[in-house]
Design an enzyme around this catalytic site. Structure first.
Site: not given
Length: 139
Positions: A112-114
């Protein structure tokens, strides 16, 4: 839009200042000095936007036009999401009639951090290019 520290020791920072500084000098995290208010009509309008369009609208609330003009911001966001495995970057999947999940793993590292880090990298590159500078970012 100006930013302040959660510990109240720092105020009046620009988006660019915050982007390059990480934590505030007083050890706090940066946050907007004011949170924009959105009308129900705006939210209804935004409900029909793609993820990329919605991201641009939200970023425009927090990144002043003087720092990154909207046209440039749209290009940076488009570039940030261009490496995702699906064109829309995120996908809402219906599991049952009343149960859906949002897939946030279509970026380069499948995490999700992308979604945030790909934009952050583009914003950093934007300012570095304007200054004719380079940087190495360790994540």
């Amino acid at each position: 839009m100006r930013y302040c520290s959660t510990r109240a020791g720092v105020q009046g920072n620009s988006f660019r200042d915050v982007l390059f500084s990480g934590y505030a000098p007083d050890g706090g995290m940066f946050m907007p000095e004011t949170i924009p208010s959105l009308s129900p009509e705006t939210l209804r309008t935004w409900s029909h936007l793609s993820y990329q369009q919605l991201l641009c609208e939200i970023c425009c609330l927090y990144i002043p036009e003087q720092e990154i003009p909207r046209h440039d911001l749209e290009g940076l966001i488009s570039q940030a999401l261009s490496s995702f495995s699906i064109p829309e970057a995120v996908k809402l999947v219906q599991l049952k009639d009343s149960l859906s999940i949002l897939e946030l793993f279509h970026g380069e590292t499948l995490a999700f951090k992308d979604l945030a880090m790909s934009c952050t990298a583009q914003f950093l590159k934007y300012f570095l290019r304007k200054d004719g500078k380079r940087a190495t970012i360790l994540v």
